[in-house]
Design an enzyme around this catalytic site. Sequence first.
Site, mmCIF file in Angstrom:
data_model
loop_
_atom_site.group_PDB
_atom_site.id
_atom_site.type_symbol
_atom_site.label_atom_id
_atom_site.label_comp_id
_atom_site.label_asym_id
_atom_site.label_seq_id
_atom_site.Cartn_x
_atom_site.Cartn_y
_atom_site.Cartn_z
ATOM 1 N N GLU A 11 0.861 -1.187 0.000
ATOM 2 C CA GLU A 11 0.000 0.000 0.000
ATOM 3 C C GLU A 11 0.888 1.224 0.000
ATOM 4 O O GLU A 11 1.928 1.227 0.662
ATOM 5 C CB GLU A 11 -0.870 0.032 1.258
ATOM 6 C CG GLU A 11 -1.980 -0.985 1.220
ATOM 7 C CD GLU A 11 -2.821 -0.955 2.488
ATOM 8 O OE1 GLU A 11 -3.540 -1.929 2.717
ATOM 9 O OE2 GLU A 11 -2.735 0.053 3.240
ATOM 10 N N TYR A 49 7.748 1.423 -7.532
ATOM 11 C CA TYR A 49 6.896 0.223 -7.598
ATOM 12 C C TYR A 49 6.449 -0.067 -9.039
ATOM 13 O O TYR A 49 6.455 -1.218 -9.476
ATOM 14 C CB TYR A 49 5.668 0.389 -6.694
ATOM 15 C CG TYR A 49 6.001 0.635 -5.232
ATOM 16 C CD1 TYR A 49 7.142 0.078 -4.656
ATOM 17 C CD2 TYR A 49 5.182 1.432 -4.432
ATOM 18 C CE1 TYR A 49 7.454 0.307 -3.323
ATOM 19 C CE2 TYR A 49 5.495 1.660 -3.098
ATOM 20 C CZ TYR A 49 6.625 1.103 -2.556
ATOM 21 O OH TYR A 49 6.932 1.335 -1.238
HETATM 22 C C1 LIG Z 1 10.796 5.437 -1.871
HETATM 23 C C2 LIG Z 1 12.266 5.259 -1.469
HETATM 24 C C3 LIG Z 1 12.398 3.992 -0.620
HETATM 25 C C4 LIG Z 1 13.112 5.124 -2.757
HETATM 26 O O1 LIG Z 1 14.449 4.863 -2.365
HETATM 27 P P1 LIG Z 1 15.699 5.418 -3.213
HETATM 28 O O2 LIG Z 1 16.910 4.734 -2.699
HETATM 29 O O3 LIG Z 1 15.704 6.894 -3.228
HETATM 30 O O4 LIG Z 1 15.321 4.871 -4.674
HETATM 31 P P2 LIG Z 1 16.333 4.611 -5.866
HETATM 32 O O5 LIG Z 1 17.543 5.461 -5.728
HETATM 33 O O6 LIG Z 1 16.527 3.139 -6.000
HETATM 34 O O7 LIG Z 1 15.512 5.173 -7.077
HETATM 35 C C5 LIG Z 1 14.420 4.458 -7.609
HETATM 36 C C6 LIG Z 1 13.740 5.314 -8.635
HETATM 37 O O8 LIG Z 1 13.134 6.441 -7.985
HETATM 38 C C7 LIG Z 1 13.643 7.663 -8.547
HETATM 39 N N1 LIG Z 1 13.849 8.634 -7.493
HETATM 40 C C8 LIG Z 1 14.572 8.489 -6.381
HETATM 41 N N2 LIG Z 1 14.558 9.632 -5.656
HETATM 42 C C9 LIG Z 1 13.816 10.484 -6.354
HETATM 43 C C10 LIG Z 1 13.430 11.816 -6.154
HETATM 44 N N3 LIG Z 1 13.809 12.506 -5.064
HETATM 45 N N4 LIG Z 1 12.638 12.401 -7.077
HETATM 46 C C11 LIG Z 1 12.234 11.717 -8.164
HETATM 47 N N5 LIG Z 1 12.560 10.437 -8.408
HETATM 48 C C12 LIG Z 1 13.352 9.842 -7.530
HETATM 49 C C13 LIG Z 1 14.958 7.297 -9.154
HETATM 50 O O9 LIG Z 1 15.280 8.208 -10.202
HETATM 51 C C14 LIG Z 1 14.709 5.902 -9.648
HETATM 52 O O10 LIG Z 1 14.036 5.905 -10.888
HETATM 53 P P3 LIG Z 1 14.839 5.706 -12.257
HETATM 54 O O11 LIG Z 1 15.452 4.363 -12.200
HETATM 55 O O12 LIG Z 1 13.759 5.844 -13.290
HETATM 56 O O13 LIG Z 1 15.851 6.793 -12.307
HETATM 57 C C15 LIG Z 1 12.791 6.500 -0.714
HETATM 58 O O14 LIG Z 1 12.500 7.646 -1.461
HETATM 59 C C16 LIG Z 1 12.242 6.662 0.692
HETATM 60 O O15 LIG Z 1 12.778 6.116 1.655
HETATM 61 N N6 LIG Z 1 11.144 7.457 0.835
HETATM 62 C C17 LIG Z 1 10.590 7.724 2.151
HETATM 63 C C18 LIG Z 1 9.875 6.508 2.712
HETATM 64 C C19 LIG Z 1 8.766 6.053 1.787
HETATM 65 O O16 LIG Z 1 8.035 6.853 1.215
HETATM 66 N N7 LIG Z 1 8.640 4.708 1.653
HETATM 67 C C20 LIG Z 1 7.594 4.113 0.839
HETATM 68 C C21 LIG Z 1 6.417 3.795 1.674
HETATM 69 S S1 LIG Z 1 5.119 3.048 0.702
#
Ligand SMILES: CC(C)(COP(=O)(O)OP(=O)(O)OC[C@H]1O[C@@H](n2cnc3c(N)ncnc32)[C@H](O)[C@@H]1OP(=O)(O)O)[C@@H](O)C(=O)NCCC(=O)NCCS
Length: 149
Positions: free
Chosen positions: A103, A115
Site C-alpha cells: 500500500e 513500484y
Molecule cells: C521510496 C524510497 C524507498 C526510494 O528509495 P531510493 O533509494 O531513493 O530509490 P532509488 O535510488 O533506488 O531510485 C528508484 C527510482 O526512484 C527515482 N527517485 C529516487 N529519488 C527520487 C526523487 N527525489 N525524485 C524523483 N525520483 C526519484 C529514481 O530516479 C529511480 O528511478 P529511475 O530508475 O527511473 O531513475 C525513498 O524515497 C524513501 O525512503 N522514501 C521515504 C519513505 C517512503 O516513502 N517509503 C515508501 C512507503 S510506501
Amino acid sequence: MPEIRLLSLEDLPTLMNIELAANLYPWTEGVFRSCFNQQYFNYGVFQHEQLQGFYIGQFLGVESQLFNIAVAPQAQGQGFGKLLLAHFVAQSTERNALDAWLEVRATNQQALHLYQQAGFIETGRRNNYYVSAQGREDALLMCLPLAFS
Ligand SMILES: CC(C)(COP(=O)(O)OP(=O)(O)OC[C@H]1O[C@@H](n2cnc3c(N)ncnc32)[C@H](O)[C@@H]1OP(=O)(O)O)[C@@H](O)C(=O)NCCC(=O)NCCS
C-alpha cells in the site's frame, strides 16, 4: 559495494533513525519490534558497514506484503530503494508467494515510480486512508503477480 543482510532487533536503533528521518508519519519502535517474528523477513542494505535503508516484508499463506521500505534521506536516489525492492520480490518468489502486495500514499511519487518500475500494478484504492498535511489522503493498493514469473 552495497550488501543486503537480514536484520535483527539489534539493528532497531539505526532502523528507527532512518524511519524518523525518512517519514513524516513514522512507525513507532513498538510496531517495528512486533515485526521481528517468523512471519516476517526484514532486510537492510549496508554500505561501508552502515545501514542505509531497510524493508519489512511479511509472508502469510500464499502472499507476501511489503509493509515498509525506507532509505535514509542522504542516501536516496542512489539505487538503494531499487535494490531493496528487487530483494523483497526475490525473497517472495523464493517463498513461493503467488503475489506480492503493498500500500502506498497516492501522493508518494518517488515510491510509486519505484513500484511501477518493478511491475507493480494498481489494484484498488482506499479513500482518505492516511492522515496527511492536507487532512487525509488515499492509499493505493498495488500487486505484483509472481506465480508465473
Ligand atoms: C521510496 C524510497 C524507498 C526510494 O528509495 P531510493 O533509494 O531513493 O530509490 P532509488 O535510488 O533506488 O531510485 C528508484 C527510482 O526512484 C527515482 N527517485 C529516487 N529519488 C527520487 C526523487 N527525489 N525524485 C524523483 N525520483 C526519484 C529514481 O530516479 C529511480 O528511478 P529511475 O530508475 O527511473 O531513475 C525513498 O524515497 C524513501 O525512503 N522514501 C521515504 C519513505 C517512503 O516513502 N517509503 C515508501 C512507503 S510506501
